[in-house]
Scaffold this motif. Structure first.
Motif, PDB file in Angstrom:
ATOM      1  N   VAL A  88      10.648   7.350   5.646  1.00 34.95           N
ATOM      2  CA  VAL A  88      10.475   6.132   6.451  1.00 34.95           C
ATOM      3  C   VAL A  88       8.991   5.766   6.544  1.00 34.95           C
ATOM      4  O   VAL A  88       8.626   4.579   6.470  1.00 34.95           O
ATOM      5  CB  VAL A  88      11.102   6.309   7.857  1.00 34.95           C
ATOM      6  CG1 VAL A  88      10.679   5.206   8.808  1.00 34.95           C
ATOM      7  CG2 VAL A  88      12.608   6.381   7.748  1.00 34.95           C
ATOM      8  N   LEU A  89       8.141   6.757   6.667  1.00 34.86           N
ATOM      9  CA  LEU A  89       6.700   6.507   6.693  1.00 34.86           C
ATOM     10  C   LEU A  89       6.241   5.838   5.396  1.00 34.86           C
ATOM     11  O   LEU A  89       5.451   4.884   5.429  1.00 34.86           O
ATOM     12  CB  LEU A  89       5.950   7.830   6.905  1.00 34.86           C
ATOM     13  CG  LEU A  89       4.451   7.767   7.062  1.00 34.86           C
ATOM     14  CD1 LEU A  89       4.099   7.146   8.408  1.00 34.86           C
ATOM     15  CD2 LEU A  89       3.860   9.161   6.946  1.00 34.86           C
ATOM     16  N   ALA A  90       6.756   6.313   4.273  1.00 39.61           N
ATOM     17  CA  ALA A  90       6.389   5.715   2.986  1.00 39.61           C
ATOM     18  C   ALA A  90       6.953   4.313   2.836  1.00 39.61           C
ATOM     19  O   ALA A  90       6.329   3.449   2.214  1.00 39.61           O
ATOM     20  CB  ALA A  90       6.872   6.600   1.844  1.00 39.61           C
ATOM     21  N   ILE A  91       8.122   4.055   3.402  1.00 44.48           N
ATOM     22  CA  ILE A  91       8.703   2.708   3.326  1.00 44.48           C
ATOM     23  C   ILE A  91       7.930   1.733   4.212  1.00 44.48           C
ATOM     24  O   ILE A  91       7.711   0.579   3.838  1.00 44.48           O
ATOM     25  CB  ILE A  91      10.198   2.751   3.709  1.00 44.48           C
ATOM     26  CG1 ILE A  91      10.978   3.473   2.611  1.00 44.48           C
ATOM     27  CG2 ILE A  91      10.754   1.359   3.936  1.00 44.48           C
ATOM     28  CD1 ILE A  91      12.418   3.747   2.960  1.00 44.48           C
ATOM     29  N   GLU A  92       7.500   2.199   5.378  1.00 47.08           N
ATOM     30  CA  GLU A  92       6.758   1.345   6.307  1.00 47.08           C
ATOM     31  C   GLU A  92       5.361   1.005   5.795  1.00 47.08           C
ATOM     32  O   GLU A  92       4.835  -0.067   6.086  1.00 47.08           O
ATOM     33  CB  GLU A  92       6.649   2.014   7.680  1.00 47.08           C
ATOM     34  CG  GLU A  92       7.917   1.989   8.472  1.00 47.08           C
ATOM     35  CD  GLU A  92       8.305   0.594   8.906  1.00 47.08           C
ATOM     36  OE1 GLU A  92       7.411  -0.178   9.340  1.00 47.08           O
ATOM     37  OE2 GLU A  92       9.487   0.269   8.790  1.00 47.08           O
ATOM     38  N   PHE A  93       4.736   1.938   5.096  1.00 50.65           N
ATOM     39  CA  PHE A  93       3.372   1.737   4.612  1.00 50.65           C
ATOM     40  C   PHE A  93       3.311   1.936   3.098  1.00 50.65           C
ATOM     41  O   PHE A  93       2.719   2.906   2.613  1.00 50.65           O
ATOM     42  CB  PHE A  93       2.418   2.714   5.306  1.00 50.65           C
ATOM     43  CG  PHE A  93       2.418   2.590   6.795  1.00 50.65           C
ATOM     44  CD1 PHE A  93       1.771   1.533   7.417  1.00 50.65           C
ATOM     45  CD2 PHE A  93       3.067   3.529   7.577  1.00 50.65           C
ATOM     46  CE1 PHE A  93       1.775   1.422   8.800  1.00 50.65           C
ATOM     47  CE2 PHE A  93       3.076   3.425   8.952  1.00 50.65           C
ATOM     48  CZ  PHE A  93       2.426   2.371   9.570  1.00 50.65           C
ATOM     49  N   PRO A  94       3.883   1.008   2.332  1.00 48.18           N
ATOM     50  CA  PRO A  94       3.913   1.185   0.871  1.00 48.18           C
ATOM     51  C   PRO A  94       2.534   1.094   0.222  1.00 48.18           C
ATOM     52  O   PRO A  94       2.342   1.597  -0.885  1.00 48.18           O
ATOM     53  CB  PRO A  94       4.830   0.060   0.390  1.00 48.18           C
ATOM     54  CG  PRO A  94       4.763  -0.973   1.455  1.00 48.18           C
ATOM     55  CD  PRO A  94       4.539  -0.229   2.737  1.00 48.18           C
ATOM     56  N   HIS A  95       1.569   0.475   0.903  1.00 45.26           N
ATOM     57  CA  HIS A  95       0.224   0.399   0.348  1.00 45.26           C
ATOM     58  C   HIS A  95      -0.523   1.728   0.492  1.00 45.26           C
ATOM     59  O   HIS A  95      -1.523   1.946  -0.182  1.00 45.26           O
ATOM     60  CB  HIS A  95      -0.562  -0.736   1.005  1.00 45.26           C
ATOM     61  CG  HIS A  95      -0.695  -0.595   2.489  1.00 45.26           C
ATOM     62  ND1 HIS A  95       0.348  -0.870   3.352  1.00 45.26           N
ATOM     63  CD2 HIS A  95      -1.732  -0.193   3.254  1.00 45.26           C
ATOM     64  CE1 HIS A  95      -0.050  -0.647   4.594  1.00 45.26           C
ATOM     65  NE2 HIS A  95      -1.310  -0.231   4.567  1.00 45.26           N
ATOM     66  N   LEU A  96      -0.043   2.625   1.357  1.00 44.64           N
ATOM     67  CA  LEU A  96      -0.682   3.930   1.540  1.00 44.64           C
ATOM     68  C   LEU A  96       0.045   5.062   0.825  1.00 44.64           C
ATOM     69  O   LEU A  96      -0.593   6.012   0.366  1.00 44.64           O
ATOM     70  CB  LEU A  96      -0.765   4.273   3.036  1.00 44.64           C
ATOM     71  CG  LEU A  96      -1.691   3.427   3.880  1.00 44.64           C
ATOM     72  CD1 LEU A  96      -1.599   3.835   5.337  1.00 44.64           C
ATOM     73  CD2 LEU A  96      -3.118   3.543   3.381  1.00 44.64           C
TER      74      LEU A  96
END
Length: 137
Positions: A88-96
């Motif tokens: 979920v963290l990767a989905i929320e912040f795809p630029h990071l």
């Protein structure tokens, strides 16, 4: 004999070396930062989940040896929630965080344990010839 502490010892070393290589990639390859950050989060979550599972296995074997009931808890649900949280963290912040790198590195610790187990078993087999301290003549 309980091999879990030696497996965790070598898994810790392997994971920290891998994390160090990922941080070097973050420092020197700015275009690959999302991939490296995804691999950092994924391998860290994988290490945490594996270490938690090893603790639960140790507690269950100790309980079985003493005749007590095993530990109660959420086991798989907790480990799955940590992994889902990372995704979920990767989905929320795809630029990071690169989602593919994170998902691929979520299996880092199990694969590392296969390699570690292979080398530790070979080392044990090679050193078991002189088990009682006898000299080969």
């Amino acid at each position: 004999m309980n091999e879990i502490p030696s497996y965790i010892y070598w898994l810790t070393r392997t994971t920290f070396v891998f994390l160090a290589l990922c941080f070097v990639a973050v420092a020197f390859l700015p275009q690959s930062r999302p991939i490296a950050f995804g691999m950092i989060i994924g391998s860290a979550v994988s290490y945490i989940n594996t270490k938690y599972l090893a603790k639960k296995v140790s507690m269950m074997t100790e309980a079985a040896a003493t005749g007590r009931r095993g530990p109660k808890g959420l086991g798989f649900a907790q480990r799955a929630a940590i992994s889902i949280g990372a995704v979920v963290l990767a989905i929320e912040f795809p630029h990071l965080f690169e989602i593919h790198a994170l998902a691929g590195s979520l299996v880092f610790a199990p694969f590392a344990l296969i390699v570690i187990g292979y080398f530790l078993s070979r080392h044990e087999r090679d050193n078991s010839d002189n088990e009682r301290g006898e000299k080969n003549a």
